[in-house]
Design a protein around this motif. Structure first.
Motif, PDB file in Angstrom:
ATOM      1  N   UNK A 102      40.393  44.666  44.710  1.00  0.00           N
ATOM      2  CA  UNK A 102      40.733  46.076  44.490  1.00  0.00           C
ATOM      3  C   UNK A 102      42.242  46.337  44.609  1.00  0.00           C
ATOM      4  N   UNK A 103      42.896  45.613  45.541  1.00  0.00           N
ATOM      5  CA  UNK A 103      44.353  45.813  45.692  1.00  0.00           C
ATOM      6  C   UNK A 103      45.078  45.390  44.410  1.00  0.00           C
ATOM      7  N   UNK A 104      44.677  44.228  43.867  1.00  0.00           N
ATOM      8  CA  UNK A 104      45.322  43.732  42.641  1.00  0.00           C
ATOM      9  C   UNK A 104      45.101  44.718  41.494  1.00  0.00           C
ATOM     10  N   UNK A 105      43.891  45.276  41.444  1.00  0.00           N
ATOM     11  CA  UNK A 105      43.585  46.223  40.363  1.00  0.00           C
ATOM     12  C   UNK A 105      44.466  47.474  40.451  1.00  0.00           C
ATOM     13  N   UNK A 106      44.584  48.038  41.671  1.00  0.00           N
ATOM     14  CA  UNK A 106      45.387  49.267  41.822  1.00  0.00           C
ATOM     15  C   UNK A 106      46.847  48.952  41.492  1.00  0.00           C
ATOM     16  N   UNK A 107      47.321  47.797  41.974  1.00  0.00           N
ATOM     17  CA  UNK A 107      48.722  47.423  41.740  1.00  0.00           C
ATOM     18  C   UNK A 107      48.998  47.290  40.245  1.00  0.00           C
ATOM     19  N   UNK A 108      48.092  46.588  39.536  1.00  0.00           N
ATOM     20  CA  UNK A 108      48.248  46.398  38.082  1.00  0.00           C
ATOM     21  C   UNK A 108      48.311  47.748  37.368  1.00  0.00           C
ATOM     22  N   UNK A 109      47.416  48.653  37.778  1.00  0.00           N
ATOM     23  CA  UNK A 109      47.331  49.956  37.107  1.00  0.00           C
ATOM     24  C   UNK A 109      48.617  50.753  37.320  1.00  0.00           C
TER      25      UNK A 109
END
Ligand code: ADP
Length: 395
Positions: free
Chosen positions: A240-247
């Motif tokens: 989830x952290x990687x997803x938020x960061x990417x977004x």
């Protein structure tokens, strides 16, 4: 069950002896509390019946020397729902049968009647009346239910028509829009030749408006698929952290172009089971709104918090923009809801008021919660939680 308290009875008789006899018999019936009213003729009985509720009428068969059913017919014509028991000096099968045929519930010969017999007759009559009233009410309810069903069916079919319209119009718009966007991009890339400054400026306007329109068309398509239950989630394990960061990084250029300061404050939360595309769409929607409703130079912060006690994570998007008046907060996630205010119109309203509704649906399909806190002229925070397992067990 009959209610044996304060039963209002109306004795219609012009003979004191009859009234007295009945009153004495009623006094002897101890378990039931009667309130007796007396009327000397049918006209007075009618006006009493109009004035207050009477549970039962006891009608003298021998009223004003008449030995016929006139009084009974007159009363039951005017008050067809009212139970009536006749009484009188006479007795005999013929009289009783005639009275029953004309609508009396019972006939009590005064020479033979006891308080128990009177009580039995009154209870039977009241009970019969109660059952009839209840079945009438039931019939009425059934009728109402059928009407509600009819209205519901009509509304459902109207809703289906509207959804069909959403779907058709958005499909019809999507194809030419994609074509306009592609050709405008070709021009923008210089593939079709060089452009002067003014042409570039105009092209930028075309592309920007195509972008707005694409959001609206996509929202319409999403709503149509949600409401027709064709909206599928593809959940899988996601960091989830990687997803938020990417977004947030992908959104960076938009924030920069519009002169907003975008920052993030993300905790490690591990792997979550979710539809990453849909969750990205929720964050993007909140980010677009944050840009839309802040001034140039405004600050936007995306935070990710681990909520180990709830086995969940919270993602929030905070801005220091125009804020939302408290009266609107409750309805903000309703379909098509938009805040109407001059100030917002200045912020170039675009969209249809579908964005937050779609966000809410996506979050709820993950069994999470979505909420907002805001202060007018200070800023707004939209946040949502995601349970680790997205509401489902995964292997
Ligand atoms: P829209 O497509 O109109 O933006 P949304 O459902 O995304 O629809 O938002 C609904 C309304 O909520 C908007 O019209 C706007 O008035 C208000 N709103 C949403 N986000 C913000 C925000 N960050 N700050 C202030 N108002 C907001």
């Amino acid at each position: 069950m009959l209610d044996f308290k304060n039963i209002n009875l109306l004795i219609v008789s012009d003979k004191r002896a009859h009234v007295r006899q009945l009153a004495e018999l009623f006094t002897a019936i101890t378990p039931i509390e009667f309130i007796l009213d007396i009327a000397e003729d049918v006209d007075r009985a009618c006006s009493q019946l109009r004035e207050k509720p009477i549970r039962l009428i006891l009608l003298d068969y021998h009223l004003h020397g008449n030995l016929d059913n006139r009084a009974l017919i007159q009363l039951s014509n005017q008050f067809p729902e009212q139970p009536i028991i006749e009484f009188g000096d006479l007795h005999g099968q013929e009289i009783e049968q005639a009275l029953l045929l004309d609508g009396a519930q019972d006939y009590l010969p005064l020479s033979r009647i006891t308080s128990t017999g009177l009580m039995r007759a009154v209870c039977r009559s009241l009970e019969r009346h109660r059952i009839i009233s209840e079945s009438e009410a039931l019939k009425q309810n059934e009728h109402l239910l059928a009407e509600v069903k009819q209205v519901n069916d009509k509304l459902r079919s109207r809703n289906d028509e509207i959804l069909q319209f959403y779907q058709t119009i958005s499909h019809e718009l999507k194809t030419p829009l994609t074509s306009i966007q592609s050709f405008a991009s070709i021009l923008d890339d210089g593939i079709a030749g060089d452009m002067n400054e003014q042409q570039r400026e105009y092209l930028a306007i075309i592309l920007k408006n195509c972008g707005h329109m694409a959001i609206v068309v996509n929202d319409l398509l999403t709503i149509a698929s949600m409401e027709t239950h064709k909206f599928d989630l593809h959940k899988k394990p996601v960091d989830v952290r990687a997803l938020v960061e990417r977004t947030v990084i992908a959104f960076g250029p938009i924030a920069e172009q519009s002169d907003r300061q975008l920052s993030m404050d993300l905790e490690d939360c591990g792997t979550f089971y979710m539809d990453d595309m849909r969750v990205t769409a929720v964050i993007n929607n909140m980010l677009s709104n944050a840009v839309k409703y802040t001034e140039s130079g405004g600050r936007i912060t995306v935070a990710l918090r681990d909520l180990p006690r709830d086995d969940a994570a919270e993602i929030s998007v905070q801005d220091d923009g125009i804020g939302i008046d408290e009266q609107h907060l409750r309805r903000l996630f309703d379909r098509l809801y938009q805040v109407r205010a001059d100030k917002i119109d200045r912020y170039k309203r675009s969209g249809l008021g579908l964005g937050l509704y779609i966000c809410q649906q996506i979050v709820e399909l993950h069994h999470g919660r979505i909420y907002v806190s805001s202060q007018l002229n200070k800023g707004t925070t939209f946040a949502f939680t995601l349970p680790k397992h997205g509401g489902e067990a995964y292997d």
